[in-house]
Design a protein around this motif. Structure first.
Motif, short mmCIF file in Angstrom:
data_model
loop_
_atom_site.label_atom_id
_atom_site.label_comp_id
_atom_site.label_asym_id
_atom_site.label_seq_id
_atom_site.Cartn_x
_atom_site.Cartn_y
_atom_site.Cartn_z
N PRO A 10 1.51 -1.29 0.45
CA PRO A 10 -0.16 -0.09 0.29
C PRO A 10 1.07 1.20 -0.11
O PRO A 10 0.08 2.20 -0.16
CB PRO A 10 -0.77 -0.21 0.76
N GLY A 11 1.53 1.18 0.66
CA GLY A 11 2.48 2.64 0.05
C GLY A 11 3.23 3.30 -1.06
O GLY A 11 4.51 3.79 -0.93
N ALA A 29 -7.70 4.94 -2.56
CA ALA A 29 -7.80 5.66 -1.73
C ALA A 29 -7.18 5.24 -0.62
O ALA A 29 -6.60 4.97 0.34
CB ALA A 29 -7.73 7.28 -2.21
N VAL A 30 -8.28 5.70 0.48
CA VAL A 30 -8.63 5.20 1.80
C VAL A 30 -8.13 3.81 1.97
O VAL A 30 -7.13 3.67 2.76
CB VAL A 30 -9.83 5.55 1.67
N ASN A 51 -5.41 2.09 0.36
CA ASN A 51 -4.47 2.79 1.02
C ASN A 51 -3.40 3.29 2.33
O ASN A 51 -2.80 3.25 2.53
CB ASN A 51 -3.10 2.93 -0.44
N ILE A 52 -4.35 4.55 2.28
CA ILE A 52 -3.97 5.47 3.55
C ILE A 52 -3.68 4.39 4.72
O ILE A 52 -2.73 4.25 5.29
CB ILE A 52 -4.84 6.52 3.44
N GLY A 53 -5.29 3.81 4.70
CA GLY A 53 -5.25 3.39 6.43
C GLY A 53 -4.18 1.85 6.41
O GLY A 53 -3.50 1.50 7.35
N HIS A 54 -4.10 0.86 4.98
CA HIS A 54 -2.85 0.19 5.58
C HIS A 54 -1.77 0.39 5.22
O HIS A 54 -0.81 -0.10 5.82
CB HIS A 54 -3.52 -1.18 4.20
N ALA A 55 -0.89 1.02 4.85
CA ALA A 55 0.09 1.94 4.72
C ALA A 55 0.84 2.07 5.75
O ALA A 55 1.91 1.84 6.31
CB ALA A 55 0.37 3.36 3.67
N MET A 56 -0.04 2.94 6.87
CA MET A 56 -0.10 3.13 8.27
C MET A 56 0.46 2.16 8.68
O MET A 56 1.28 2.04 9.39
CB MET A 56 -1.12 4.35 8.72
#
Lengths: 323, 323
Positions: A27-28, A214-215, A217-222
């Motif tokens: 996800p990053g 997008a959401v 990936n945002i959550g998963h990347a964190m």
């Protein structure tokens, strides 16, 4: 009037070792990269021998990489010197000992660019000061800024330069990075013999995306960052999922889905595309060779040869010796 | 045949306190939320008095919130009981003591939903077991799953239930969360008297977004988490920037840009919209009242009254007492 020359050069040799890197980490996307303990070793000599440019390559890419000015390290070096109005040394002999497979998604191009930029920085400092240059005089953040301009993005060049797990981001016109400290981490990388160009990989992406993706990936990347930091394998298994690029790229790489599943079946914690591929990166705590062999076997079932590496994350980035 | 009733109820009173929450935190759009030490206190009595539903509200919303079944807590409670085929108690008296301002972007609706769901869970357990229920018997993850269904997303309800800084994400059909441990953190929240409905705020967003904007938020969100975790104010100042929602929402809130700038000028580290607004959330290490007053003054220049709160992050989430 003859062109100004710097002779004799106060530096006779620059050796730059650059680690492999794996960008994206699921996800990053375009935002995260990690340095791996697999190195390309570039040695530039300016003394003695015939005038002109010569390049030798041993190891990865020795049958395919150019031996002239079109070699990415020499090309980058010459471009940089020209940009600064510094005449190139009469003799440039580059010896490459490559352990990073080319066009694999492991940052071999970035390693060549970083090496060229570092060499150019050393020569520029030498030409300016007229003395030998020490590695600590190289401003790595300037090298990074230029590397991002040359490469177009920074998720490979940043860990290549600084090592570790790096988050990269833009701040106005500036490019910035931040290391997230992580404990020792081991991965298996499997690279099929399949030509999947980064330009192809980028063209596979849709022009625009949904908020939901997008959401995602945002959550998963964190949480990938948090999982790697806190060594939480269950979280990493949940978090290393992507909605922005892998679904468009994996189908173009024969056997990639099967290889990913084979790695998971062989006890990998989580698997992602390494950079834009075609390599796959598997996080694992044990059975690394079993996982690598399973991925190779999966690619073979799709008539692709493949190789695997068991690698540690590298806390260190580029290393420079100047003689 | 009369409808089955549970009488006498083995539980006479349920008290639920729910913290305020601030969702999004800039780039963590729909993915991150934090609990704040400001509480709504809901007390439900089932014993004595007149049959039927009665609601009293003291504090925030006391002039506007409904006093009947359309109160969100009572409505949620009755819906949940009906879903499980459990007859509602003959008498339901709800007393609310609200410190969370309504429609502010601080999760007051989420607090009401969470309270209703917890009360329903307690009554359901009581009806099923015929005995008094203890708070630890409430399965909070079931409450969360249902709260996400009711609310549509989980960035407010998750910290409301569990406290702390929470990252929320989906895993297949499931909704999951993870706390990122952070040291004590203090914020200033400023809420203008301006009706900005969440539905309006959501309608303001474009249908699709660019890769560049998604990537912007991915990198920045990772670093907001890292900055809060490691108390790195310089990083927080860099990282608390968003490309997905604030630019579309802030222009609809008169004075929001000025209030944000006023907070930064008064030494706030970084400022974001709280949830979908209209409240603003400022991180600061000092001068909290000065920052709050500066934001209030900025909104006043745009002819809006505003109030501010200096709040600590709450490590704890919902609290339940059962008598």
């Amino acid at each position: 009037m003859p062109e100004a020359t710097v002779a004799p050069w106060p530096v006779s040799s620059v050796r730059v070792r650059v680690p492999a890197t794996s960008a994206n980490l699921g996800p990053g996307f375009d935002s995260m990269g990690i340095a791996l303990d697999l190195w390309n070793d570039f040695e530039l000599d300016m003394d003695g021998g015939e005038p002109g440019v010569s390049v030798s390559v041993i190891g990865e890419g020795e049958l395919t990489l150019p031996r002239d000015r079109s070699h990415l390290t020499i090309g980058t070096l010459l471009d940089e010197l020209a940009r600064h109005g510094i005449p190139a040394p009469e003799r440039l002999s580059l010896r490459c000992r490559n352990d990073i497979p080319s066009a694999s998604g492991l940052g071999s191009s970035s390693s060549a660019v970083v090496a060229g930029l570092i060499m150019a920085t050393v020569l520029r400092l030498a030409a300016t000061t007229g003395r030998r240059v020490r590695p600590h005089e190289i401003e790595l953040h300037d090298v990074l800024a230029r590397a991002v301009e040359v490469e177009g993005h920074g998720d490979n060049v940043t860990p290549a330069i600084y090592g570790g797990l790096q988050v990269v981001y833009t701040h106005g016109d500036h490019y910035r990075n931040r290391a997230i400290p992580i404990p020792p981490t081991k991965v298996v990388v499997c690279v099929p013999d399949f030509l999947y160009l980064t330009s192809q990989a980028r063209a596979a992406l849709p022009a625009s995306i949904s908020h939901a993706d997008a959401v995602f990936n945002i959550g998963h990347a964190m949480l990938v960052a948090e999982a790697l930091r806190s060594q939480d394998d269950a979280l990493l298994s949940d978090a290393l999922r992507d909605a922005l690029h892998e679904q468009y790229r994996l189908p173009s790489i024969p056997g990639a889905f099967d290889a990913r599943q084979a790695a998971l079946d062989a006890s990998a914690i989580a698997v992602c595309l390494s950079g834009a591929g075609p390599g796959l990166l598997a996080f694992a705590r044990k059975e690394h060779d079993t996982i690598g062999e399973a991925m190779v076997a999966a690619f073979r079932r799709h008539r692709l040869n493949a190789r695997y590496w068991v690698l540690s994350a590298s806390t260190g980035g580029v290393r420079v010796d100047i003689v």
